[in-house]
Design a protein around this motif. Sequence first.
Motif, PDB file in Angstrom:
ATOM      1  N   PHE A  47     -70.456  42.954  99.323  1.00 40.06           N
ATOM      2  CA  PHE A  47     -69.329  42.194  99.471  1.00 40.06           C
ATOM      3  C   PHE A  47     -68.677  41.676  98.527  1.00 40.06           C
ATOM      4  O   PHE A  47     -68.740  41.417  97.429  1.00 40.06           O
ATOM      5  CB  PHE A  47     -70.071  41.064 100.664  1.00 40.06           C
ATOM      6  CG  PHE A  47     -70.957  41.171 101.760  1.00 40.06           C
ATOM      7  CD1 PHE A  47     -70.427  41.359 102.461  1.00 40.06           C
ATOM      8  CD2 PHE A  47     -72.531  40.650 101.579  1.00 40.06           C
ATOM      9  CE1 PHE A  47     -71.804  41.512 103.600  1.00 40.06           C
ATOM     10  CE2 PHE A  47     -73.218  40.954 102.350  1.00 40.06           C
ATOM     11  CZ  PHE A  47     -72.682  41.708 103.612  1.00 40.06           C
ATOM     12  N   THR A  48     -67.552  41.989  98.996  1.00 37.19           N
ATOM     13  CA  THR A  48     -66.168  41.295  96.931  1.00 37.19           C
ATOM     14  C   THR A  48     -65.302  40.522  98.193  1.00 37.19           C
ATOM     15  O   THR A  48     -65.379  40.183  98.989  1.00 37.19           O
ATOM     16  CB  THR A  48     -65.358  42.508  96.897  1.00 37.19           C
ATOM     17  OG1 THR A  48     -64.785  43.623  97.957  1.00 37.19           O
ATOM     18  CG2 THR A  48     -65.750  43.521  96.351  1.00 37.19           C
ATOM     19  N   ARG A  49     -64.870  39.646  97.401  1.00 37.39           N
ATOM     20  CA  ARG A  49     -63.439  38.630  97.103  1.00 37.39           C
ATOM     21  C   ARG A  49     -62.569  39.402  97.093  1.00 37.39           C
ATOM     22  O   ARG A  49     -62.306  40.109  95.918  1.00 37.39           O
ATOM     23  CB  ARG A  49     -63.506  37.180  97.027  1.00 37.39           C
ATOM     24  CG  ARG A  49     -65.127  36.585  97.399  1.00 37.39           C
ATOM     25  CD  ARG A  49     -65.289  35.060  97.162  1.00 37.39           C
ATOM     26  NE  ARG A  49     -66.699  34.792  97.577  1.00 37.39           N
ATOM     27  CZ  ARG A  49     -67.530  33.889  97.295  1.00 37.39           C
ATOM     28  NH1 ARG A  49     -66.442  33.621  95.827  1.00 37.39           N
ATOM     29  NH2 ARG A  49     -67.657  33.404  97.627  1.00 37.39           N
ATOM     30  N   GLU A  50     -61.176  39.101  97.538  1.00 37.74           N
ATOM     31  CA  GLU A  50     -60.229  39.658  96.889  1.00 37.74           C
ATOM     32  C   GLU A  50     -59.901  38.337  95.492  1.00 37.74           C
ATOM     33  O   GLU A  50     -60.260  37.975  94.717  1.00 37.74           O
ATOM     34  CB  GLU A  50     -58.788  38.070  97.922  1.00 37.74           C
ATOM     35  CG  GLU A  50     -57.213  38.866  97.151  1.00 37.74           C
ATOM     36  CD  GLU A  50     -57.238  40.127  97.920  1.00 37.74           C
ATOM     37  OE1 GLU A  50     -56.115  40.694  97.673  1.00 37.74           O
ATOM     38  OE2 GLU A  50     -57.344  40.383  99.205  1.00 37.74           O
ATOM     39  N   GLY A  51     -59.477  39.827  95.024  1.00 38.42           N
ATOM     40  CA  GLY A  51     -59.687  40.144  93.395  1.00 38.42           C
ATOM     41  C   GLY A  51     -60.885  39.990  92.481  1.00 38.42           C
ATOM     42  O   GLY A  51     -60.606  39.779  91.533  1.00 38.42           O
ATOM     43  N   GLU A  52     -62.085  40.153  93.406  1.00 34.93           N
ATOM     44  CA  GLU A  52     -63.032  40.385  92.446  1.00 34.93           C
ATOM     45  C   GLU A  52     -63.286  42.260  92.382  1.00 34.93           C
ATOM     46  O   GLU A  52     -62.621  43.013  93.249  1.00 34.93           O
ATOM     47  CB  GLU A  52     -63.963  39.280  93.252  1.00 34.93           C
ATOM     48  CG  GLU A  52     -64.454  38.113  92.990  1.00 34.93           C
ATOM     49  CD  GLU A  52     -65.510  37.713  93.841  1.00 34.93           C
ATOM     50  OE1 GLU A  52     -66.068  38.207  93.992  1.00 34.93           O
ATOM     51  OE2 GLU A  52     -65.440  36.049  93.174  1.00 34.93           O
TER      52      GLU A  52
END
Length: 153
Positions: free
Chosen positions: A37-42
């Motif tokens: 899972f990733t978050r925006e900007g990571e």
Amino acid sequence: MNKVILLGNITRDPEIRYSQGSNTAIARFSLAVNRRFTREGEPDSDFFNCTAFGKTAEFVEKYFHKGSRMSLVGRIQNDNYTNKNGEKVYSVQIIAEEIEFAERKSAADAATGGNFGGSDGAGAPPSPSGADAGDDFMPVPEGVDDDIPFFNS
């Protein structure tokens, strides 16, 4: 318990050297592992510095290169030190205990042009288990089973 399991791609060709006293092989490489899972900007991948010793290191040097997909079981080890400015530097490395091929058959075929030197003239040798040709595993080329430490036919 200290155990880590990683599945990823090698980011550069493994570097191998030999210890002076016991002449033990030591392979160092970096493994890129996709995050689930990733978050925006990571970032969407993590990069782990890995080290293998002995026969495992020789196996890595012989069969893996930049871009190869690998399954690794090992342990996490702190690599902390104080630099020349007196500052504490914190890092970790993964000590590889078990390594296996994790290449998809389609990726292996693309990398080798589908030719593993099989004796039937059709490229890959027949599967020893009689598995369907549509499975997703890379066939082991003929003649390498003696060099693979975990391969028992």
